[in-house]
Structure formats: C-alpha cells, structure tokens
Scaffold this active site. Structure first.
Site, PDB file in Angstrom:
ATOM      1  N   LYS A  72      11.767  10.890  12.565  1.00 60.90           N
ATOM      2  CA  LYS A  72      10.484  10.217  12.349  1.00 60.90           C
ATOM      3  C   LYS A  72      10.082   9.425  13.600  1.00 60.90           C
ATOM      4  O   LYS A  72       8.910   9.389  13.990  1.00 60.90           O
ATOM      5  CB  LYS A  72      10.567   9.284  11.129  1.00 60.90           C
ATOM      6  N   GLY A  82       4.150   1.748  -0.887  1.00 62.57           N
ATOM      7  CA  GLY A  82       4.972   1.892  -2.086  1.00 62.57           C
ATOM      8  C   GLY A  82       4.145   2.223  -3.317  1.00 62.57           C
ATOM      9  O   GLY A  82       4.524   3.091  -4.114  1.00 62.57           O
ATOM     10  N   ARG A 113      23.079   7.352  47.499  1.00 66.93           N
ATOM     11  CA  ARG A 113      24.050   6.661  46.641  1.00 66.93           C
ATOM     12  C   ARG A 113      25.426   6.655  47.281  1.00 66.93           C
ATOM     13  O   ARG A 113      26.177   5.679  47.207  1.00 66.93           O
ATOM     14  CB  ARG A 113      24.110   7.337  45.258  1.00 66.93           C
ATOM     15  N   HIS A 124       8.787  11.836  16.071  1.00 64.86           N
ATOM     16  CA  HIS A 124       7.448  12.242  15.595  1.00 64.86           C
ATOM     17  C   HIS A 124       6.407  11.245  16.102  1.00 64.86           C
ATOM     18  O   HIS A 124       5.369  11.613  16.634  1.00 64.86           O
ATOM     19  CB  HIS A 124       7.442  12.305  14.060  1.00 64.86           C
ATOM     20  N   ASN A 125       6.689   9.951  15.941  1.00 61.16           N
ATOM     21  CA  ASN A 125       5.728   8.940  16.363  1.00 61.16           C
ATOM     22  C   ASN A 125       5.552   8.933  17.881  1.00 61.16           C
ATOM     23  O   ASN A 125       4.446   8.728  18.376  1.00 61.16           O
ATOM     24  CB  ASN A 125       6.156   7.553  15.880  1.00 61.16           C
ATOM     25  N   VAL A 151       9.561  -1.384   1.664  1.00 61.71           N
ATOM     26  CA  VAL A 151       9.220  -2.756   2.064  1.00 61.71           C
ATOM     27  C   VAL A 151       9.196  -2.845   3.580  1.00 61.71           C
ATOM     28  O   VAL A 151       9.522  -1.884   4.283  1.00 61.71           O
ATOM     29  CB  VAL A 151      10.207  -3.804   1.472  1.00 61.71           C
ATOM     30  N   GLY A 171       0.746   7.945   6.554  1.00 59.24           N
ATOM     31  CA  GLY A 171       0.004   6.733   6.202  1.00 59.24           C
ATOM     32  C   GLY A 171      -0.245   6.644   4.706  1.00 59.24           C
ATOM     33  O   GLY A 171       0.422   7.304   3.908  1.00 59.24           O
ATOM     34  N   VAL A 224       0.799  -1.226   0.000  1.00 60.63           N
ATOM     35  CA  VAL A 224       0.000   0.000   0.000  1.00 60.63           C
ATOM     36  C   VAL A 224       0.839   1.288   0.000  1.00 60.63           C
ATOM     37  O   VAL A 224       0.575   2.213  -0.775  1.00 60.63           O
ATOM     38  CB  VAL A 224      -1.029  -0.033   1.162  1.00 60.63           C
ATOM     39  N   HIS A 267      29.316   6.522  46.090  1.00 61.44           N
ATOM     40  CA  HIS A 267      29.294   7.102  44.738  1.00 61.44           C
ATOM     41  C   HIS A 267      29.687   8.584  44.724  1.00 61.44           C
ATOM     42  O   HIS A 267      29.769   9.166  43.661  1.00 61.44           O
ATOM     43  CB  HIS A 267      27.909   6.906  44.115  1.00 61.44           C
ATOM     44  N   ALA A 283      10.055  -3.209   7.258  1.00 51.86           N
ATOM     45  CA  ALA A 283      11.312  -2.835   7.909  1.00 51.86           C
ATOM     46  C   ALA A 283      11.997  -4.078   8.468  1.00 51.86           C
ATOM     47  O   ALA A 283      11.342  -5.060   8.806  1.00 51.86           O
ATOM     48  CB  ALA A 283      11.034  -1.823   9.006  1.00 51.86           C
ATOM     49  N   SER A 288       5.791  10.068   6.836  1.00 48.81           N
ATOM     50  CA  SER A 288       4.630  10.089   7.717  1.00 48.81           C
ATOM     51  C   SER A 288       3.385  10.474   6.944  1.00 48.81           C
ATOM     52  O   SER A 288       3.450  11.200   5.958  1.00 48.81           O
ATOM     53  CB  SER A 288       4.834  11.081   8.856  1.00 48.81           C
ATOM     54  N   LYS A 325       2.908  -0.386  17.186  1.00 45.94           N
ATOM     55  CA  LYS A 325       3.839  -1.059  16.270  1.00 45.94           C
ATOM     56  C   LYS A 325       5.286  -0.907  16.722  1.00 45.94           C
ATOM     57  O   LYS A 325       6.190  -1.360  16.041  1.00 45.94           O
ATOM     58  CB  LYS A 325       3.677  -0.500  14.860  1.00 45.94           C
ATOM     59  N   GLU A 372       3.321  11.650  18.715  1.00 48.11           N
ATOM     60  CA  GLU A 372       1.974  11.220  18.299  1.00 48.11           C
ATOM     61  C   GLU A 372       1.318  10.361  19.395  1.00 48.11           C
ATOM     62  O   GLU A 372       0.144  10.551  19.731  1.00 48.11           O
ATOM     63  CB  GLU A 372       2.133  10.433  16.986  1.00 48.11           C
TER      64      GLU A 372
HETATM   65  P1  NBP Z   1       4.564  -3.891   4.351  1.00 48.27           P
HETATM   66  O1  NBP Z   1       5.313  -3.355   5.517  1.00 48.27           O
HETATM   67  O2  NBP Z   1       3.388  -4.751   4.581  1.00 48.27           O
HETATM   68  O3  NBP Z   1       5.607  -4.693   3.423  1.00 48.27           O
HETATM   69  C1  NBP Z   1       5.185  -5.415   2.307  1.00 48.27           C
HETATM   70  C2  NBP Z   1       6.155  -5.229   1.154  1.00 48.27           C
HETATM   71  O4  NBP Z   1       7.460  -5.718   1.527  1.00 48.27           O
HETATM   72  C3  NBP Z   1       5.722  -6.014  -0.066  1.00 48.27           C
HETATM   73  O5  NBP Z   1       6.018  -5.246  -1.197  1.00 48.27           O
HETATM   74  C4  NBP Z   1       6.597  -7.254   0.021  1.00 48.27           C
HETATM   75  O6  NBP Z   1       6.780  -7.912  -1.204  1.00 48.27           O
HETATM   76  C5  NBP Z   1       7.877  -6.619   0.483  1.00 48.27           C
HETATM   77  N1  NBP Z   1       8.877  -7.603   0.943  1.00 48.27           N
HETATM   78  C6  NBP Z   1       8.887  -8.393   2.045  1.00 48.27           C
HETATM   79 BR1  NBP Z   1       7.557  -8.484   3.280  1.00 48.27          BR
HETATM   80  N2  NBP Z   1       9.977  -9.150   2.141  1.00 48.27           N
HETATM   81  C7  NBP Z   1      10.715  -8.841   1.054  1.00 48.27           C
HETATM   82  C8  NBP Z   1      11.963  -9.290   0.584  1.00 48.27           C
HETATM   83  N3  NBP Z   1      12.686 -10.179   1.262  1.00 48.27           N
HETATM   84  N4  NBP Z   1      12.410  -8.774  -0.576  1.00 48.27           N
HETATM   85  C9  NBP Z   1      11.700  -7.880  -1.264  1.00 48.27           C
HETATM   86  N5  NBP Z   1      10.506  -7.403  -0.857  1.00 48.27           N
HETATM   87  C10 NBP Z   1      10.022  -7.876   0.295  1.00 48.27           C
HETATM   88  O7  NBP Z   1       4.157  -2.701   3.354  1.00 48.27           O
HETATM   89  P2  NBP Z   1       3.552  -1.244   3.673  1.00 48.27           P
HETATM   90  O8  NBP Z   1       2.485  -1.294   4.701  1.00 48.27           O
HETATM   91  O9  NBP Z   1       3.261  -0.662   2.346  1.00 48.27           O
HETATM   92  O10 NBP Z   1       4.780  -0.463   4.323  1.00 48.27           O
HETATM   93  C11 NBP Z   1       6.025  -0.312   3.652  1.00 48.27           C
HETATM   94  C12 NBP Z   1       6.992   0.374   4.586  1.00 48.27           C
HETATM   95  O11 NBP Z   1       6.519   1.674   4.879  1.00 48.27           O
HETATM   96  C13 NBP Z   1       7.170  -0.333   5.922  1.00 48.27           C
HETATM   97  O12 NBP Z   1       8.488  -0.265   6.340  1.00 48.27           O
HETATM   98  C14 NBP Z   1       6.293   0.476   6.855  1.00 48.27           C
HETATM   99  O13 NBP Z   1       6.708   0.388   8.190  1.00 48.27           O
HETATM  100  C15 NBP Z   1       6.493   1.864   6.277  1.00 48.27           C
HETATM  101  N6  NBP Z   1       5.458   2.834   6.596  1.00 48.27           N
HETATM  102  C16 NBP Z   1       4.156   2.471   6.658  1.00 48.27           C
HETATM  103  C17 NBP Z   1       3.184   3.423   6.957  1.00 48.27           C
HETATM  104  C18 NBP Z   1       1.743   3.029   6.989  1.00 48.27           C
HETATM  105  O14 NBP Z   1       0.926   3.877   7.371  1.00 48.27           O
HETATM  106  N7  NBP Z   1       1.380   1.820   6.593  1.00 48.27           N
HETATM  107  C19 NBP Z   1       3.553   4.735   7.168  1.00 48.27           C
HETATM  108  C20 NBP Z   1       4.882   5.087   7.058  1.00 48.27           C
HETATM  109  C21 NBP Z   1       5.828   4.121   6.785  1.00 48.27           C
HETATM  110  P3  NBP Z   1       5.781  -9.087  -1.622  1.00 48.27           P
HETATM  111  O15 NBP Z   1       4.611  -8.417  -2.261  1.00 48.27           O
HETATM  112  O16 NBP Z   1       6.572  -9.881  -2.595  1.00 48.27           O
HETATM  113  O17 NBP Z   1       5.424  -9.861  -0.398  1.00 48.27           O
END
Ligand code: NBP
Length: 479
Positions: A182, A14, A445, A185-186, A74, A130, A12, A451, A76, A128, A260, A189
């Site tokens: 960041k 990316g 202490r 920031h969280n 992807v 979402g 979502v 100390h 983290a 940040s 999280k 939040e």
């Molecule tokens: P996810 O955190 O759910 O990650 C899923 C993605 O990671 C998919 O594209 C998946 O590929 C890929 N992936 C995984 Br899992 N293992 C992999 C590997 N070994 N090699 C290559 N790709 C791999 O996705 P998201 O919710 O879109 O979040 C992406 C990042 O953004 C995270 O780090 C998240 O913490 C951060 N973030 C999220 C938000 C939010 O509000 N959701 C906000 C800010 C930052 P696949 O499709 O092949 O499984």
C-alpha cells in the site's frame, strides 16, 4: 454472538467500510467507536444495514461469532496500538484483528509479532480508494498469516472493487507485506500525479491553452493508452470554474501541495533498500519545494532563460508531451515494482507482482488500463528483474523516447521545471548505459578513504597507494 464481522473506528473510512460490509449477503456487522455519538449516528442513519452496535470492547467481543474478526479503522499510530491493546483484553486465541489504517509497515511487523504471541491473528491491511472506495469497493492489500486469510478471504472478496470480473484483493504476504505494498502504491500515486501536473504545465505554458481546453486534451488521452482514474479526474479539475471569481478553479487554488507522508515513507524505505525510485522521490520533493513560500518568494528573481517557450506545431507538441508522460509513467511503475521486489526479498515475503498489479485495477487511486500490461509482463516472466524491460514496455519506450528527450530538452531550455519527466529519463538512460561514471566514484572513494575497487579485467579487490608511489596493491574487500 450475532455478527460475523466487526468494525472499530467509525469515522468516515470505518463507517463506509461497515456499510459496505453490511450490504453484502450473509454479513452481520458489529460496530464500535470510542466516542458513542458516532456509533449512535451510524446506526440511526442506516437502519437498513442491521448493525449490531456495541458501547464497550466487552460488548463488541460478545457480539461476534468465533473466530472473532474485527477491522480496525482508526488514526494510524498511537490510536491503533490503543485499540489493539483493548481488543487483546477481550479476544481469544484464533480471533483476528485487521488493521485497515495507513500504518507504516514496520509498525505492522512489530504489531504482528506482539499480537501473535497471544495466539490472536493480526493482519495489516492496506485500503485504497478513499471514502468512496471504502463504501463501494476498495482495493484491499491484506498481509498477515495464511490461517487468517482462510476466514478473511471470502469476506474481503465480497467487499472489494471488481475489475474485469476479479475482486481487487489478494493475500499479499505475511506480516507487513500488505502495508508495504500500500505504501508503494501511494508512492506511485505521487509520481503519477506529478507527471500529469508537469504535462499540464508544459502544455499550458507552451500553447497558452486555457485549463478548460487542456481538460479536453486529458479527456482525449483518457480514451487511449493513458486511460486511468487520475487522468480522468485531472480533466474534471481543469474544467471546474470557481463560482466566486469566474476564473478556472486551478488558478485560484494555492500552488502548495500537501502530503500525508506515505510518499516520503516510500522514498525513505527505498533509500534503505538501495532501490532507485527517482521518479517517486522527485514527485515527493516537488511537493516539498512547492510548499516553501518563503524560499520561493526570495528566489523569484533568480535569472532564467530570456526566451519564453515557443511552440510552432501545437498538436505535435501535445502528442510529444503525451508520449513523455507515458514513458515516464512506465518508469515510475517499474521503480515502484522494483521496490516491492526488493522489500519482499529483504523481509522474506513471497509477493506475486502480477497479482498486485491486478488488484490495483479497480477501487484505488492509480487504477488504470495500463496495469493489465504489467500483469501480462509478470505472467510471462514472474522473475522479471526490471519491469520496463518487458517486451510491451520496450516497444512503448522505443516509440516514445525521441519525444521524451525533446520534451525534457524543451522544458530545460525554457526554464520550466519537469523534475519527474527528466529524472525518469535519466533513470532510463542510466539503466541502458554500457558504462557508468560510477567507476570514477569508486576511484574517488579509494583515493580519500581507501575503500578499494574491483577491476573489469581481473578478480579481486584493489587499492591504489594514492599518498605513496601510486602503485596498485591487492586489498581486503572493504567496499
Ligand atoms: P481518522 O484517521 O480521522 O481517525 C478517527 C478515528 O480514530 C475515530 O473513530 C476516533 O474515535 C478513532 N480514535 C482515535 Br483518533 N484515537 C483513538 C483511541 N485512542 N482509541 C480508539 N479510537 C480512537 O479516521 P479516517 O479518516 O476514517 O481514517 C481511518 C484510517 O484509515 C486511518 O488510519 C487512515 O489513515 C486510513 N485511511 C484513510 C483513507 C482516506 O481516504 N481517508 C484511505 C485509506 C486509509 P473518536 O470518534 O472517539 O475520536
């Protein structure tokens, strides 16, 4: 070589970021995902974006202009390392890898160091806002080298949220600085959300108003100095009725808060740096307390006050809660900026705190009017050691403090937990104190561990011979 920017990881975040990039004049976006179906779906659903799909890392690299620039979105941790390793196989010196995931800043420092040795630039970037922010304009907190900022700056400025005419992105500092900011920031939040929840709880229990009525109070607050995204969505949530039961939605949601982990990181880091982020810590612990149903059920019959909360003047009470919320919020932000200041000193980053407050004005979850006041404070005094001592905040705290104290007393008297309100007030009074009982702690202490202590009236380090004749001797400084 038709794309100027690429995105790896099309879940979502990316895919939305890729669409945001593609919608800006001048960008052609290459996209790659480990499993092909996400790439196919994105390209099929958004022909208008003109994506350049890649189905291998080689193809992805071949589709990018030099210096190649890839934003990795992807999961983290391990997945981020796996993608970086794969990109390093196909990228060349001068290319740029941006990690937009929620990485721990120490991982970013480690990755930046390793990647830099290959000649490729690595940028850890906090994102940040979402899903919606990623699509329409996030708040972006990039770290990394000055060199990479030359290429990245214009691209990131074009996709970031805009607040008062300014894009919500700035080069925070080197290596892990962006992810550090960041993280804080969280943490802020978490504190902001807990404070709002405490305000809601006090009003509900003190006045018996319904969630829908309290929604109107928050909507009203959102027209004043508390104006912010979190206050606005609080009104929306409180107004919502559950379709299945007809009850207020907030009454059918299980009262166990999830997390999280970024709040915990903020607190853990603050503990290592010795920064008292008590409001953020209490907010994080309040979520933990809520999510232990077994402990809560065995504790339900613990004795509490006999009298329930009785409020005579409802309007005055609500106004006092508002002031307590505002004062506590000032403390939470002050503590958060204190952590950024301390992190910058520890890791050698030169972070413009005023610029940080400005890029949080749009796109992100803690966006608020209030951030302009912080920017003004740092514009006037960039080295301000304690944010809440800026004139604007001193005035606000002076206006709020009587009400703040009464609300904390009221909550304690009525047995209503208000950990963030009360810890913020204790922090404020701790800062104000002429003398703190830390002197006694130093005495203790010295008693059990030799100390040593320093004196108010003489230079040097001292120890009292507690197990001997209790005279004082000069000592080596061992703290
Ligand atoms: P996810 O955190 O759910 O990650 C899923 C993605 O990671 C998919 O594209 C998946 O590929 C890929 N992936 C995984 Br899992 N293992 C992999 C590997 N070994 N090699 C290559 N790709 C791999 O996705 P998201 O919710 O879109 O979040 C992406 C990042 O953004 C995270 O780090 C998240 O913490 C951060 N973030 C999220 C938000 C939010 O509000 N959701 C906000 C800010 C930052 P696949 O499709 O092949 O499984």
């Amino acid at each position: 070589q038709s794309a100027n920017i690429g995105v790896v990881g099309l879940a979502v975040m990316g895919s939305n970021l890729a669409r945001n990039l593609a919608s800006r004049e001048g960008n052609t976006v290459a996209v790659y995902n480990r499993s092909r179906s996400k790439t196919d779906d994105l390209v099929a659903e958004h022909p208008e974006a003109g994506f350049v799909p890649a189905f291998s890392y080689e193809q992805f690299a071949a589709s990018l202009h030099k210096p190649r620039t890839a934003i990795v979105m992807v999961k983290a941790g391990g997945p981020t390392d796996a993608v970086i390793d794969a990109l390093l196989e196909v990228f060349e010196p001068g290319d740029i890898i941006v990690d937009g995931g929620n990485a721990l800043f120490t991982d970013t420092i480690r990755r930046e160091k390793t990647v830099r040795e290959t000649g490729v630039n690595f940028v850890g970037m906090g994102v940040s806002g979402g899903e919606e922010g990623a699509l329409l304009g996030p708040s972006l907190m990039p770290g990394g080298s000055d060199e990479s900022w030359v290429t990245l700056g214009p691209i990131l400025r074009s996709i970031a949220a805009v607040a008062e005419g300014e894009p919500c992105v700035t080069h925070i500092g080197h290596d892990g600085a962006g992810h550090f900011v960041k993280m804080v920031h969280n943490g802020i939040e978490y504190a902001d959300m807990q404070l709002i929840a405490e305000a809601y709880d006090l009003i509900r229990r003190g006045t018996g108003k319904s969630p829908a009525e309290i929604a109107e109070i928050f909507a009203e607050w959102n027209r004043g100095e508390l104006e912010s995204y979190l206050i606005e969505i609080t009104a929306e949530v409180l107004r919502q009725t559950d379709a299945a039961t007809g009850r207020p939605l907030v009454d059918v949601i299980l009262d166990q808060a999830g997390a999280k982990g970024t709040g915990a990181w903020t607190v853990q880091t603050a503990l290592s740096l010795g920064v008292p982020v008590s409001g953020i810590a209490e907010a994080t612990f309040a979520r933990s307390l809520s999510s232990h149903p077994e402990q809560r059920s065995v504790s339900r019959n613990l004795p509490g006050p006999v009298e329930a909360l009785q409020v005579d003047d409802v309007d005055a009470f609500i106004e006092e809660v508002r002031l307590a919320l505002y004062a506590s919020k000032i403390v939470a932000y002050s503590q958060g900026f204190d952590e950024i200041r301390a992190g910058a000193a520890e890791y050698g980053w030169s972070i413009d705190l005023g610029a940080v407050s400005k890029i949080w004005r749009g796109g992100c979850i803690i966006r608020a009017q209030f951030l302009n006041r912080i920017a003004e404070a740092y514009d006037a005094a960039p080295d301000l050691p304690v944010l809440l001592t800026a004139p604007y905040f001193v005035e606000a705290l002076g206006r709020a403090q009587d009400a703040w104290r009464r609300i904390v007393q009221t909550a304690a008297g009525a047995g209503i937990p208000a950990p963030a309100f009360s810890s913020s007030l204790s922090y404020y009074d701790g800062l104000r104190a002429e003398r703190l009982p830390a002197a006694l702690i130093q005495g203790q202490r010295d008693f059990f561990g030799a100390h040593t202590y320093r004196r108010v009236d003489r230079e040097g380090t001292f120890h009292t011979l507690w197990s001997g004749d209790r005279t004082e001797v000069e000592a080596e400084d061992t703290h």
